[in-house]
Design a protein around this motif. Sequence first.
Motif, mmCIF file in Angstrom:
data_model
loop_
_atom_site.group_PDB
_atom_site.id
_atom_site.type_symbol
_atom_site.label_atom_id
_atom_site.label_comp_id
_atom_site.label_asym_id
_atom_site.label_seq_id
_atom_site.Cartn_x
_atom_site.Cartn_y
_atom_site.Cartn_z
ATOM 1 N N ASP A 177 0.759 -1.199 0.055
ATOM 2 C CA ASP A 177 0.048 0.085 -0.126
ATOM 3 C C ASP A 177 0.926 1.079 -0.014
ATOM 4 O OD1 ASP A 177 0.723 -0.703 2.439
ATOM 5 O OD2 ASP A 177 -0.641 0.347 3.450
ATOM 6 N N LEU A 178 2.125 1.232 0.457
ATOM 7 C CA LEU A 178 3.140 2.286 0.521
ATOM 8 C C LEU A 178 4.004 2.473 -0.673
ATOM 9 C CD1 LEU A 178 3.801 2.079 4.084
ATOM 10 C CD2 LEU A 178 2.350 3.819 3.107
ATOM 11 N N TYR A 179 4.169 1.336 -1.216
ATOM 12 C CA TYR A 179 4.987 1.099 -2.630
ATOM 13 C C TYR A 179 4.509 2.167 -3.562
ATOM 14 C CZ TYR A 179 7.204 -0.604 -6.505
ATOM 15 O OH TYR A 179 8.116 -0.514 -7.741
ATOM 16 N N LYS A 180 3.282 2.193 -3.731
ATOM 17 C CA LYS A 180 2.798 3.085 -4.750
ATOM 18 C C LYS A 180 3.367 4.332 -4.792
ATOM 19 C CE LYS A 180 -0.782 5.251 -1.939
ATOM 20 N NZ LYS A 180 -2.202 5.299 -1.428
ATOM 21 N N TYR A 181 3.984 4.922 -3.855
ATOM 22 C CA TYR A 181 4.590 6.455 -3.953
ATOM 23 C C TYR A 181 5.940 6.421 -5.025
ATOM 24 C CZ TYR A 181 1.761 7.502 0.172
ATOM 25 O OH TYR A 181 0.717 7.839 0.948
ATOM 26 N N PHE A 182 6.407 5.194 -4.985
ATOM 27 C CA PHE A 182 7.700 5.053 -5.843
ATOM 28 C C PHE A 182 7.162 5.123 -7.369
ATOM 29 C CE2 PHE A 182 9.295 2.940 -2.110
ATOM 30 C CZ PHE A 182 10.695 3.504 -2.114
ATOM 31 N N GLY A 183 5.895 4.994 -7.698
ATOM 32 C CA GLY A 183 5.466 4.890 -9.155
ATOM 33 C C GLY A 183 4.915 6.307 -9.443
ATOM 34 N N GLU A 184 4.888 7.260 -8.423
ATOM 35 C CA GLU A 184 4.229 8.497 -8.837
ATOM 36 C C GLU A 184 4.969 9.366 -9.808
ATOM 37 O OE1 GLU A 184 2.835 10.673 -5.465
ATOM 38 O OE2 GLU A 184 1.335 9.215 -4.992
ATOM 39 N N ARG A 185 4.563 10.055 -10.874
ATOM 40 C CA ARG A 185 5.482 10.648 -11.891
ATOM 41 C C ARG A 185 5.921 12.155 -11.565
ATOM 42 N NH1 ARG A 185 4.729 8.558 -17.209
ATOM 43 N NH2 ARG A 185 4.319 6.320 -16.858
ATOM 44 N N GLU A 186 5.083 12.702 -10.746
ATOM 45 C CA GLU A 186 5.467 14.173 -10.154
ATOM 46 C C GLU A 186 4.797 14.224 -8.826
ATOM 47 O OE1 GLU A 186 2.171 16.771 -12.161
ATOM 48 O OE2 GLU A 186 3.594 15.951 -13.682
ATOM 49 N N PHE A 187 5.378 15.592 -8.250
ATOM 50 C CA PHE A 187 4.938 15.757 -6.951
ATOM 51 C C PHE A 187 5.250 17.552 -6.926
ATOM 52 C CE2 PHE A 187 5.755 16.646 -2.225
ATOM 53 C CZ PHE A 187 4.280 16.359 -1.904
ATOM 54 N N THR A 188 4.129 18.252 -6.413
ATOM 55 C CA THR A 188 4.417 19.738 -6.415
ATOM 56 C C THR A 188 4.239 19.838 -4.804
ATOM 57 O OG1 THR A 188 3.087 20.103 -8.593
ATOM 58 C CG2 THR A 188 3.342 21.832 -6.975
ATOM 59 N N TRP A 189 5.445 20.850 -4.406
ATOM 60 C CA TRP A 189 5.322 21.092 -3.041
ATOM 61 C C TRP A 189 5.790 22.639 -2.989
ATOM 62 C CZ3 TRP A 189 2.956 19.826 1.167
ATOM 63 C CH2 TRP A 189 3.569 20.523 2.444
ATOM 64 N N LYS A 218 4.511 24.988 -4.381
ATOM 65 C CA LYS A 218 4.258 25.545 -5.577
ATOM 66 C C LYS A 218 5.286 25.295 -6.679
ATOM 67 C CE LYS A 218 1.422 29.376 -3.771
ATOM 68 N NZ LYS A 218 1.208 31.137 -3.814
ATOM 69 N N ILE A 219 5.970 24.335 -6.352
ATOM 70 C CA ILE A 219 7.201 23.720 -7.141
ATOM 71 C C ILE A 219 6.920 22.278 -7.831
ATOM 72 C CG2 ILE A 219 9.427 23.495 -7.382
ATOM 73 C CD1 ILE A 219 10.162 25.400 -5.516
ATOM 74 N N ARG A 220 6.485 22.197 -9.038
ATOM 75 C CA ARG A 220 6.448 21.060 -9.526
ATOM 76 C C ARG A 220 7.437 20.419 -10.156
ATOM 77 N NH1 ARG A 220 4.662 20.118 -15.129
ATOM 78 N NH2 ARG A 220 3.860 18.032 -15.369
ATOM 79 N N GLN A 221 7.722 19.025 -9.456
ATOM 80 C CA GLN A 221 9.143 18.438 -9.788
ATOM 81 C C GLN A 221 8.608 16.921 -10.641
ATOM 82 O OE1 GLN A 221 12.539 18.820 -7.484
ATOM 83 N NE2 GLN A 221 11.368 19.545 -5.925
ATOM 84 N N GLN A 222 9.299 16.396 -11.516
ATOM 85 C CA GLN A 222 9.067 15.149 -12.142
ATOM 86 C C GLN A 222 10.000 14.136 -11.320
ATOM 87 O OE1 GLN A 222 7.210 14.554 -14.713
ATOM 88 N NE2 GLN A 222 6.546 16.736 -14.678
ATOM 89 N N ASN A 223 9.421 12.927 -10.918
ATOM 90 C CA ASN A 223 10.082 11.689 -10.638
ATOM 91 C C ASN A 223 11.535 11.573 -11.529
ATOM 92 O OD1 ASN A 223 11.072 9.229 -9.921
ATOM 93 N ND2 ASN A 223 8.958 8.848 -9.108
ATOM 94 N N ARG A 224 12.618 11.124 -10.683
ATOM 95 C CA ARG A 224 13.715 11.263 -11.642
ATOM 96 C C ARG A 224 14.066 9.868 -12.228
ATOM 97 N NH1 ARG A 224 17.753 15.315 -8.986
ATOM 98 N NH2 ARG A 224 16.237 16.571 -8.091
#
Length: 402
Positions: free
Chosen positions: A198-210, A212-218
């Motif tokens: 249930d927590l592994y899903k975070y590794f597959g997220e393509r992007e995250f904004t914090w 107000k800065i949007r960053q892509q998964n590397r």
Amino acid sequence: MRHLKSARMLATALLSLGSLVLAWGFPEARAQSFQTSAPTAILMDAGSHAVLYEKNADELTAPASMAKTMTAEVVFNEVKNGRLTLDSTFTVSENAWRKGGASSGGSSMFAQVHSTIRLEDLLRGLIVQSGNDAAIVLAEGIAGTEENFAHLMNERARAIGLTKSTFRNATGYGHPEQKATVRDLAKLAIHIIETYPDLYKYFGEREFTWNKIRQQNRNPLLSMDIGADGLKTGNIDEAGYGLIGSAVQNGQRLIVVVNGLKNARERANESRKLLDWGFRAFESRELFAQGQVVGEAQVYGGSKRSLPLVSLKPVRVLVPRGDGERVTARIIYTGPLKAPVRKGTEVARLQVNRGEMQALEMPLYAGEDIQEGTLSQRALDGLLEFGTGWVRRAFSSLVERI
């Protein structure tokens, strides 16, 4: 003297039962032709834990930000055991802001000093953005200091079977004692996928904004159409470019780990090449069915002198398609085992080799109860122990299959 000689002869006869060789006329094996430019690499099947390819897999190198995967495991374990929730909050210290924030020059989630952040957002900052500030905030919030948190990382690493790797910080910043092997990192990836689905899903997220800065998964594999859903990249000057990756095709999950590449492009290409080859070039072969007796272990002081060993799940190994590569399975245990032994107790390990490479290791369990023997049986075993010291011997049983 005659009794001692007889005891030794009987011990020799009993020990011979522990070495069972079965042969099925192996075809000639053909050498693997796959090559990678990665200095260290491993490819594993997540389902069977079988190793499909390895190159310097036990060489210790700096993991860089791939160490954040171990940081995530410690946090996941805290959540699983109820000590934290995804709504738990952490405060950004000045140390975390200065050492891991944007001004530090490394990857950052741009957390503001003295602000309060939910655990779930910190996890996304750690995993998706590879934020060093997120890593330090989590480490300080859980263990007080990053150094204390590193002790937790090493405790967890040993608990889940990472035998060679050592962690000294939560970020992956260079440290002379912070080293990991690609084999350990692959084991870590499989553990996370199996233990925290249930927590592994975070590794597959393509992007995250914090902030107000949007960053892509590397992770470059996520943007390729190959079924990739994790895990983590890393790069520092002393180690080069590395990656822990996972992909699923037709119900099969493969784990790839590489390190020491020259640049991000080579890292992406070599990782994909390994995964493509693994999905294309191998087929599953069952060596033993679930519950099938794999071999026997010798027992000391019991109602019986041998114990059937079984696996709780099918024993499968991936072998090259159309290849007759030699497959051997060796039972490893320290014994004889001392009675009583309860059915279902883990008492041995099964090591499967494909050619010269260890492809799989898994536990074996007692297939039945062995009660304590009668007084005369225990007396005879005691005489054998006195005469030969057999209880302190390490035994292995060899079973060969194709």
